[in-house]
Write a protein that holds these residues in place. Sequence first.
Motif, short mmCIF file in Angstrom:
data_model
loop_
_atom_site.label_atom_id
_atom_site.label_comp_id
_atom_site.label_asym_id
_atom_site.label_seq_id
_atom_site.Cartn_x
_atom_site.Cartn_y
_atom_site.Cartn_z
N ARG A 6 18.76 73.54 25.69
CA ARG A 6 17.89 72.40 25.45
C ARG A 6 16.95 72.25 26.64
O ARG A 6 17.36 72.40 27.80
CB ARG A 6 18.70 71.13 25.24
N GLU A 7 15.69 71.93 26.38
CA GLU A 7 14.72 71.76 27.46
C GLU A 7 13.98 70.44 27.30
O GLU A 7 13.78 69.94 26.20
CB GLU A 7 13.72 72.92 27.48
N LEU A 8 13.57 69.91 28.44
CA LEU A 8 12.79 68.68 28.47
C LEU A 8 11.35 68.99 28.10
O LEU A 8 10.74 69.89 28.68
CB LEU A 8 12.87 68.06 29.87
N VAL A 9 10.80 68.23 27.16
CA VAL A 9 9.44 68.46 26.69
C VAL A 9 8.48 67.47 27.31
O VAL A 9 7.41 67.85 27.81
CB VAL A 9 9.37 68.36 25.16
N ALA A 10 8.82 66.18 27.27
CA ALA A 10 7.91 65.16 27.76
C ALA A 10 8.68 63.89 28.09
O ALA A 10 9.70 63.60 27.47
CB ALA A 10 6.84 64.84 26.71
N THR A 11 8.18 63.16 29.08
CA THR A 11 8.78 61.88 29.47
C THR A 11 7.71 60.80 29.52
O THR A 11 6.52 61.09 29.72
CB THR A 11 9.45 61.96 30.85
N ILE A 12 8.17 59.56 29.36
CA ILE A 12 7.28 58.41 29.49
C ILE A 12 8.07 57.28 30.14
O ILE A 12 9.23 57.04 29.79
CB ILE A 12 6.69 57.98 28.13
N THR A 13 7.45 56.61 31.11
CA THR A 13 8.12 55.53 31.82
C THR A 13 7.76 54.18 31.19
O THR A 13 6.96 54.10 30.25
CB THR A 13 7.70 55.53 33.29
N THR A 14 8.33 53.13 31.74
CA THR A 14 8.06 51.79 31.19
C THR A 14 6.62 51.37 31.40
O THR A 14 6.11 50.53 30.66
CB THR A 14 8.98 50.76 31.84
N ASN A 15 5.95 51.95 32.40
CA ASN A 15 4.52 51.62 32.58
C ASN A 15 3.62 52.71 32.00
O ASN A 15 2.48 52.85 32.41
CB ASN A 15 4.20 51.37 34.05
N ASP A 16 4.21 53.50 31.09
CA ASP A 16 3.47 54.51 30.31
C ASP A 16 2.96 55.70 31.12
O ASP A 16 2.04 56.39 30.70
CB ASP A 16 2.31 53.87 29.55
N ALA A 17 3.57 55.95 32.26
CA ALA A 17 3.27 57.19 32.98
C ALA A 17 3.96 58.33 32.23
O ALA A 17 5.12 58.21 31.83
CB ALA A 17 3.78 57.11 34.41
N THR A 18 3.24 59.42 32.04
CA THR A 18 3.77 60.52 31.25
C THR A 18 3.84 61.80 32.07
O THR A 18 3.11 61.99 33.05
CB THR A 18 2.92 60.78 30.00
N ASN A 19 4.71 62.70 31.62
CA ASN A 19 4.82 64.00 32.24
C ASN A 19 5.22 64.99 31.16
O ASN A 19 5.93 64.63 30.21
CB ASN A 19 5.86 64.00 33.37
N TYR A 20 4.77 66.24 31.30
CA TYR A 20 4.98 67.23 30.26
C TYR A 20 5.45 68.56 30.85
O TYR A 20 5.09 68.93 31.97
CB TYR A 20 3.67 67.47 29.49
N ALA A 21 6.21 69.28 30.05
CA ALA A 21 6.54 70.65 30.40
C ALA A 21 5.25 71.45 30.39
O ALA A 21 4.34 71.19 29.59
CB ALA A 21 7.53 71.22 29.40
N ALA A 22 5.17 72.44 31.25
CA ALA A 22 3.96 73.24 31.36
C ALA A 22 3.59 73.89 30.03
O ALA A 22 2.41 74.06 29.71
CB ALA A 22 4.13 74.30 32.44
N SER A 23 4.59 74.25 29.25
CA SER A 23 4.35 74.97 28.00
C SER A 23 3.68 74.11 26.93
O SER A 23 3.12 74.66 25.97
CB SER A 23 5.68 75.51 27.45
N VAL A 24 3.73 72.78 27.08
CA VAL A 24 3.15 71.91 26.06
C VAL A 24 2.01 71.05 26.59
O VAL A 24 1.34 70.37 25.81
CB VAL A 24 4.22 70.99 25.41
#
Length: 121
Positions: A45-63
């Motif tokens: 299993r791999e992490l694809v994307a995250t979002i924080t409570t203030n809507d900061a986002t982060n993505y895996a390089a592949s997506v």
Amino acid sequence: QVLLLESGGDLVQSGGSLRLSCAGSGSIFSFGAMAWYRQAAGKERELVATITTNDATNYAASVRGRFSIFRNNPKNTLYLQMNNLKPEDTAIYYCKGGPYSKVVRGDFDSWGRGTLVTVSS
């Protein structure tokens, strides 16, 4: 305990788009950070994307640049907009929520059923 239910997976052609939903049985804001993960057959299993409570986002390089994670707190729903899908995006997609460090590690004892995304070439 707020339960999460993933939906929206489907069979789509390469280059197509899908929007996944993760509906909470209660407030998803209470989770704090949230994330989408995926697991392809025979892979971890791999992490694809995250979002924080203030809507900061982060993505895996592949997506990055193709996928977008966003949340609608009043509707208690997390989304993953997936554009320009590729065959290598084929996987079961899961959502989870919790403290940011836990979400990044994917440190959960149990997982939902997920939703299957299949991208044909």
